[in-house]
Write an enzyme that holds these catalytic residues in place. Structure first.
Site, PDB file in Angstrom:
ATOM      1  N   ALA A 189       7.131 -12.083   2.183  1.00 50.20           N
ATOM      2  CA  ALA A 189       6.361 -13.141   1.545  1.00 50.20           C
ATOM      3  C   ALA A 189       4.887 -13.014   1.909  1.00 50.20           C
ATOM      4  O   ALA A 189       4.438 -13.509   2.955  1.00 50.20           O
ATOM      5  CB  ALA A 189       6.916 -14.504   1.968  1.00 50.20           C
TER       6      ALA A 189
ATOM      7  N   GLN B 170      11.520   5.533 -27.979  1.00 49.71           N
ATOM      8  CA  GLN B 170      11.030   6.180 -29.208  1.00 49.71           C
ATOM      9  C   GLN B 170      12.034   7.213 -29.716  1.00 49.71           C
ATOM     10  O   GLN B 170      12.341   7.265 -30.905  1.00 49.71           O
ATOM     11  CB  GLN B 170       9.677   6.850 -28.918  1.00 49.71           C
TER      12      GLN B 170
ATOM     13  N   GLY C 118      14.927   5.941 -31.445  1.00 47.11           N
ATOM     14  CA  GLY C 118      14.620   5.295 -32.725  1.00 47.11           C
ATOM     15  C   GLY C 118      15.071   3.842 -32.715  1.00 47.11           C
ATOM     16  O   GLY C 118      15.030   3.180 -31.673  1.00 47.11           O
TER      17      GLY C 118
ATOM     18  N   GLY D  27      -3.133 -12.890  -4.908  1.00 45.59           N
ATOM     19  CA  GLY D  27      -2.231 -11.813  -5.315  1.00 45.59           C
ATOM     20  C   GLY D  27      -2.798 -10.488  -4.860  1.00 45.59           C
ATOM     21  O   GLY D  27      -2.526 -10.024  -3.748  1.00 45.59           O
TER      22      GLY D  27
ATOM     23  N   GLU E 206       0.467 -15.287  -2.913  1.00 49.16           N
ATOM     24  CA  GLU E 206       0.416 -16.703  -3.272  1.00 49.16           C
ATOM     25  C   GLU E 206      -0.157 -16.791  -4.677  1.00 49.16           C
ATOM     26  O   GLU E 206      -0.726 -15.812  -5.180  1.00 49.16           O
ATOM     27  CB  GLU E 206      -0.454 -17.473  -2.269  1.00 49.16           C
TER      28      GLU E 206
ATOM     29  N   GLU F 181       4.253  -4.730  -5.496  1.00 48.36           N
ATOM     30  CA  GLU F 181       3.749  -4.039  -4.277  1.00 48.36           C
ATOM     31  C   GLU F 181       2.327  -3.529  -4.486  1.00 48.36           C
ATOM     32  O   GLU F 181       1.923  -2.479  -3.994  1.00 48.36           O
ATOM     33  CB  GLU F 181       4.705  -2.948  -3.791  1.00 48.36           C
TER      34      GLU F 181
HETATM   35  N1  COS Z   1      -3.067  -0.426   7.319  1.00 51.91           N
HETATM   36  C1  COS Z   1      -3.489  -1.174   8.369  1.00 51.91           C
HETATM   37  N2  COS Z   1      -4.630  -1.887   8.339  1.00 51.91           N
HETATM   38  C2  COS Z   1      -5.369  -1.837   7.222  1.00 51.91           C
HETATM   39  C3  COS Z   1      -4.999  -1.071   6.094  1.00 51.91           C
HETATM   40  C4  COS Z   1      -3.791  -0.337   6.175  1.00 51.91           C
HETATM   41  N3  COS Z   1      -3.365   0.396   5.149  1.00 51.91           N
HETATM   42  N4  COS Z   1      -5.951  -1.204   5.143  1.00 51.91           N
HETATM   43  C5  COS Z   1      -6.876  -2.029   5.653  1.00 51.91           C
HETATM   44  N5  COS Z   1      -6.535  -2.405   6.904  1.00 51.91           N
HETATM   45  C6  COS Z   1      -7.262  -3.294   7.825  1.00 51.91           C
HETATM   46  C7  COS Z   1      -8.760  -3.055   7.747  1.00 51.91           C
HETATM   47  O1  COS Z   1      -9.175  -2.043   8.649  1.00 51.91           O
HETATM   48  C8  COS Z   1      -9.316  -4.411   8.131  1.00 51.91           C
HETATM   49  O2  COS Z   1      -9.287  -4.598   9.520  1.00 51.91           O
HETATM   50  P1  COS Z   1     -10.691  -4.656  10.394  1.00 51.91           P
HETATM   51  O3  COS Z   1     -11.438  -5.815   9.843  1.00 51.91           O
HETATM   52  O4  COS Z   1     -10.229  -4.858  11.801  1.00 51.91           O
HETATM   53  O5  COS Z   1     -11.348  -3.331  10.147  1.00 51.91           O
HETATM   54  C9  COS Z   1      -8.292  -5.394   7.560  1.00 51.91           C
HETATM   55  O6  COS Z   1      -7.063  -4.642   7.404  1.00 51.91           O
HETATM   56  C10 COS Z   1      -8.693  -5.925   6.217  1.00 51.91           C
HETATM   57  O7  COS Z   1      -8.924  -4.817   5.380  1.00 51.91           O
HETATM   58  P2  COS Z   1      -9.851  -4.895   4.081  1.00 51.91           P
HETATM   59  O8  COS Z   1     -11.157  -5.576   4.414  1.00 51.91           O
HETATM   60  O9  COS Z   1      -9.909  -3.536   3.475  1.00 51.91           O
HETATM   61  O10 COS Z   1      -8.979  -5.884   3.195  1.00 51.91           O
HETATM   62  P3  COS Z   1      -9.236  -6.468   1.754  1.00 51.91           P
HETATM   63  O11 COS Z   1      -9.183  -7.940   1.831  1.00 51.91           O
HETATM   64  O12 COS Z   1     -10.447  -5.824   1.129  1.00 51.91           O
HETATM   65  O13 COS Z   1      -7.900  -6.032   0.970  1.00 51.91           O
HETATM   66  C11 COS Z   1      -6.450  -4.575  -0.257  1.00 51.91           C
HETATM   67  C12 COS Z   1      -7.420  -4.752   0.910  1.00 51.91           C
HETATM   68  C13 COS Z   1      -7.038  -4.927  -1.603  1.00 51.91           C
HETATM   69  C14 COS Z   1      -6.094  -3.110  -0.222  1.00 51.91           C
HETATM   70  C15 COS Z   1      -5.181  -5.434   0.042  1.00 51.91           C
HETATM   71  O14 COS Z   1      -5.489  -6.803  -0.058  1.00 51.91           O
HETATM   72  C16 COS Z   1      -4.027  -5.121  -0.868  1.00 51.91           C
HETATM   73  O15 COS Z   1      -3.304  -4.137  -0.676  1.00 51.91           O
HETATM   74  N6  COS Z   1      -3.818  -6.002  -1.878  1.00 51.91           N
HETATM   75  C17 COS Z   1      -2.646  -5.939  -2.702  1.00 51.91           C
HETATM   76  C18 COS Z   1      -1.559  -6.695  -2.031  1.00 51.91           C
HETATM   77  C19 COS Z   1      -0.247  -6.350  -2.599  1.00 51.91           C
HETATM   78  O16 COS Z   1       0.161  -5.201  -2.617  1.00 51.91           O
HETATM   79  N7  COS Z   1       0.455  -7.368  -3.054  1.00 51.91           N
HETATM   80  C20 COS Z   1       1.725  -7.170  -3.653  1.00 51.91           C
HETATM   81  C21 COS Z   1       2.683  -8.140  -3.090  1.00 51.91           C
HETATM   82  S1  COS Z   1       3.422  -7.542  -1.699  1.00 51.91           S
HETATM   83  S2  COS Z   1       5.135  -7.013  -2.438  1.00 51.91           S
END
Ligand code: COS
Length: 385
Positions: A129, A342, A345, A136, A132, A369
């Site tokens: 979980a 496709q 058909g 997302g 939210e 994901e």
């Molecule tokens: N593994 C471990 N830590 C990670 C990481 C990874 N793959 N990627 C980033 N981090 C760390 C960063 O280093 C940062 O830590 P520090 O501040 O200590 O350096 C922290 O996590 C936050 O990282 P970041 O600033 O890059 O986060 P963002 O808010 O920009 O978000 C994305 C990053 C967009 C990649 C993330 O929010 C994401 O994957 N979103 C999609 C979520 C998703 O898949 N949802 C589907 C539902 S789950 S089934």
């Protein structure tokens, strides 16, 4: 070059044997129910029973906690083979891995002992979980709060799009413990379905994956014991993203399986279907489509196994490969299943054949994901850092 160098591109014997065992189980015990599970939007109980009896419902769980200790590539093969006949049923090993990977990587042995044996045996299933309604793709913008209270934690908030919502016994839940620290103020917890204040909302009415329940879950002053935190406070967002590095290849595996199922059905159909006095498989336009479908599936499969193997080897920079495998394989699955419809058909557009279900099921692999747009963000960040 030695034989060993070439062996790098062949699956070990135990993986080949595992594939045969799961294909056999899937064809005999899961495939016969796939259309009805989709039509009636009901849980695939037969699949859960068959996978649990064979030890495949959560084969990733380490041996010391009652599981099979299957490596990441083996888990992908299992998911692929189940998804080839029923994508909804493949959510059983997928969600069990997603809902316990943070715990396995970062949790205490005591907490692992509380959760993992029942998941490994199939008595309990797991869920994850993170999302939210307003958080997302921007997962760190979550609002669900967890406050320390005496010797426990109290959670308040709502999570959405939860696979196995209402069905799972254990939920890995990410919540804000320190709102001033952004992503570093988020913690991970294990919440049990019978915890006081844990409430399940209505099921979503989805385009596909009808056999896999998706619901909102609510925490209404939900009280859990202090030992249910995974790792230290503030490490939950990193645990959540590390989890996705390990599990995005499993969505790639699901996509490969769906695409393979569609290709297999299509090959049988085009060899049988006759127009203009011959099987439509003999028209070059059809041949080229079949060749492209198979070629792309094979490329996706290799990318998925290679991403899963990297995670298994404990490599540190997993994000690019994990995102690439999920993104590429899911785009391939969408293209292949669309072309399968496709090539069938008019028949492909009816529920008399499985390819329309596969096309609807494939769509979600491009979204969950992390959308494929977010996968490209992750890949670009890894490349341009
Ligand atoms: N593994 C471990 N830590 C990670 C990481 C990874 N793959 N990627 C980033 N981090 C760390 C960063 O280093 C940062 O830590 P520090 O501040 O200590 O350096 C922290 O996590 C936050 O990282 P970041 O600033 O890059 O986060 P963002 O808010 O920009 O978000 C994305 C990053 C967009 C990649 C993330 O929010 C994401 O994957 N979103 C999609 C979520 C998703 O898949 N949802 C589907 C539902 S789950 S089934």
């Amino acid at each position: 070059m030695t034989t060993t160098d070439f062996d790098l591109f062949a699956l070990p014997e135990e993986h080949v044997a595992l594939r045969e065992a799961i294909r056999d189980l899937s064809e005999k015990q899961i495939a016969p129910h796939a259309a009805e599970v989709d039509e009636d939007s009901r849980y695939p109980d037969e699949a859960l029973a068959a996978l649990s009896a064979a030890g495949f419902a959560a084969l990733h769980v380490p041996d010391e906690f009652g599981g099979q200790g299957a490596d990441g590539v083996a888990v992908c093969i299992a998911i692929e083979e189940v998804a080839r006949v029923c994508a909804a049923s493949s959510m059983i090993p997928i969600a069990n891995k997603l809902g316990t990977t943070g715990l396995i990587l970062r949790g205490s042995d005591d907490l692992k002992n509380q959760v993992l044996p029942s998941v490994a045996s199939g008595d309990a299933i797991a869920a994850y979980a993170l999302s939210e309604r307003e958080a997302g793709s921007d997962a760190a913008a979550m609002r669900t709060r967890a406050r320390a209270d005496g010797d426990g934690w109290v959670l308040d908030g709502a999570k959405c799009w939860i696979t196995n919502g209402g069905k799972a016994s254990w939920y890995t839940v990410m919540a804000v413990t320190d709102p001033d620290k952004g992503a570093n103020g988020i913690s991970s917890f294990m919440v049990r379905a019978d915890d006081e204040g844990f409430v399940v909302g209505p099921k979503e009415r989805k385009m596909g994956l009808h056999g896999s329940p998706t619901a909102e879950i609510y925490f209404e002053k939900c009280r859990i014991p202090g030992d249910r935190i995974i790792g230290e406070p503030g490490t939950g967002f990193k645990t959540a993203l590390t989890t996705l590095d390990h599990t995005r290849p499993t969505i790639g595996a699901q996509a490969v399986g769906i695409a393979q199922g569609a290709l297999d059905a299509t090959i049988a159909y085009v060899k049988d279907r006759k127009q203009f006095g011959k099987a439509i498989a003999q028209f070059q336009g059809v041949e080229f489509m079949i060749a492209d479908m198979a070629m792309k599936i094979e490329a996706a499969r290799l990318l998925v196994y290679s991403a899963a193997a990297r995670a298994e080897r404990g490599e540190s920079a997993l994000a690019f490969q994990a995102s690439a495998s999920k993104c590429f394989a899911s785009d391939v699955a969408m293209e292949v299943t669309t072309n399968a419809v496709q090539l069938f058909g008019g028949a492909g557009y009816t529920r008399d054949f499985p390819v329309e279900r596969m096309m609807r099921d494939a769509k979600i692999t491009q979204i969950y994901e992390g959308t494929n747009q977010i996968q490209r963000v992750v890949m670009a960040r890894a490349l341009l850092r």
